[in-house]
Write a protein that holds these residues in place. Structure first.
Motif, PDB file in Angstrom:
ATOM      1  N   ALA A  38       8.576   4.851  -0.993  1.00  0.00           N
ATOM      2  CA  ALA A  38       7.606   4.683   0.095  1.00  0.00           C
ATOM      3  C   ALA A  38       7.811   3.280   0.645  1.00  0.00           C
ATOM      4  N   ARG A  49       5.426   2.670   5.597  1.00  0.00           N
ATOM      5  CA  ARG A  49       4.564   3.789   5.204  1.00  0.00           C
ATOM      6  C   ARG A  49       3.327   3.277   4.474  1.00  0.00           C
ATOM      7  N   ALA A  87       0.481   6.367   0.006  1.00  0.00           N
ATOM      8  CA  ALA A  87       1.933   6.218   0.044  1.00  0.00           C
ATOM      9  C   ALA A  87       2.547   6.469  -1.333  1.00  0.00           C
ATOM     10  N   SER A  88       1.876   5.991  -2.376  1.00  0.00           N
ATOM     11  CA  SER A  88       2.382   6.202  -3.739  1.00  0.00           C
ATOM     12  C   SER A  88       2.365   7.677  -4.106  1.00  0.00           C
ATOM     13  N   TRP A 126       2.420  10.199  -2.076  1.00  0.00           N
ATOM     14  CA  TRP A 126       3.445  10.853  -1.253  1.00  0.00           C
ATOM     15  C   TRP A 126       4.825  10.702  -1.889  1.00  0.00           C
ATOM     16  N   ALA A 127       5.159   9.492  -2.326  1.00  0.00           N
ATOM     17  CA  ALA A 127       6.468   9.257  -2.936  1.00  0.00           C
ATOM     18  C   ALA A 127       6.610  10.034  -4.244  1.00  0.00           C
TER      19      ALA A 127
END
Length: 252
Positions: free
Chosen positions: A99, A103, A112-113, A115-116
């Motif tokens: 990320a 982002r 963001a974390s 999502w990654a």
């Protein structure tokens, strides 16, 4: 459990020393017995720094070839992390996702974390049937997911992912240090230590810094004030009694 030990009685616990059990494969093995496989562990590195990406990793360990000594990456020396990184890469399936600072600025660090982490799970060579993730939040994945608080010290697959994520990010930050010399990324990896804060104040933010973290905002205000959006101060104007009454009435 607190354990004491003395020269006269080696079996006697040592006062003040806390024995910490290493992470185990117990939860993964319980799923395997129920026919659930593959089982992945995932974790991230880099939520706290002022610069650089969040790096997320997902790992599916081979039950017959689990490297000895896997532990929460924070409990390991850099040298031991590197050794285990190589062993895990040779014996397990894994994937890594990033990320970027952009982002993180857009979504916030938590989103963001997550999502990654979900991206790392989706990038595994074979989609797992179950995922264990470190922390409080489950992931948006096609398979079942359990969030385990302190999981990198409890679940060995999560611990393996913490090693992959940490070593990958440390290597990346050393590379970024070559691209942006002067900040000390190679030593502090982007965290807000005094050396980094001094460099931020002296040089201003780089393209690798996270724009909305407070120390970076302060450095932007000093070096790049035109990039800082200032909201109007609604209480800056002084009104007369009659004007104030009119404003208040209009708002009611």
């Amino acid at each position: 459990m607190i354990r004491e030990k003395s020269a006269k009685d080696p079996a006697k616990p040592t006062k003040g020393v806390i024995a910490v059990a290493p992470p185990s494969f117990r939860r993964e093995r319980a799923l395997i017995k129920r026919g659930v496989w593959p089982v992945a562990g995932c974790d991230e590195a880099g939520r706290g720094p002022l610069a650089g990406p969040v790096v997320a990793a997902a790992v599916v360990l081979d039950p017959k070839r689990i490297p000895k000594g896997i532990d929460d990456s924070k409990r390991l020396t850099p040298e031991r992390r590197e050794e285990l990184f190589e062993e895990i890469c040779k014996t397990a399936s894994f994937a890594v996702a990033f990320a970027s600072p952009a982002r993180i600025d857009r979504d916030n660090i938590l989103r963001a974390s997550l999502w990654a982490l979900a991206r790392a799970v989706g990038a595994l060579p074979e989609m797992p049937k179950h995922v264990f993730v470190d922390g409080r939040d489950k992931l948006d994945t096609a398979c079942d997911c359990d969030a385990v608080i302190g999981g990198d010290g409890i679940v060995v697959s999560i611990a393996a992912a913490s090693i992959i994520a940490k070593v990958t990010r440390d290597r990346l930050m050393r590379a970024l240090a070559q691209d942006c010399p002067g900040y000390g990324f190679e030593s502090h990896k982007g965290y807000s230590v005094p050396e980094h804060l001094e460099a931020l104040d002296r040089l201003g933010p780089s393209v690798h810094h996270r724009s909305f973290f407070a120390p970076v905002v302060a450095a932007r205000e000093k070096h790049q004030p035109w990039t800082v959006k200032r909201e109007p101060d609604l209480f800056a104007e002084t009104l007369t009694g009659a004007e104030a009454s009119a404003e208040i009435s209009a708002g009611l």
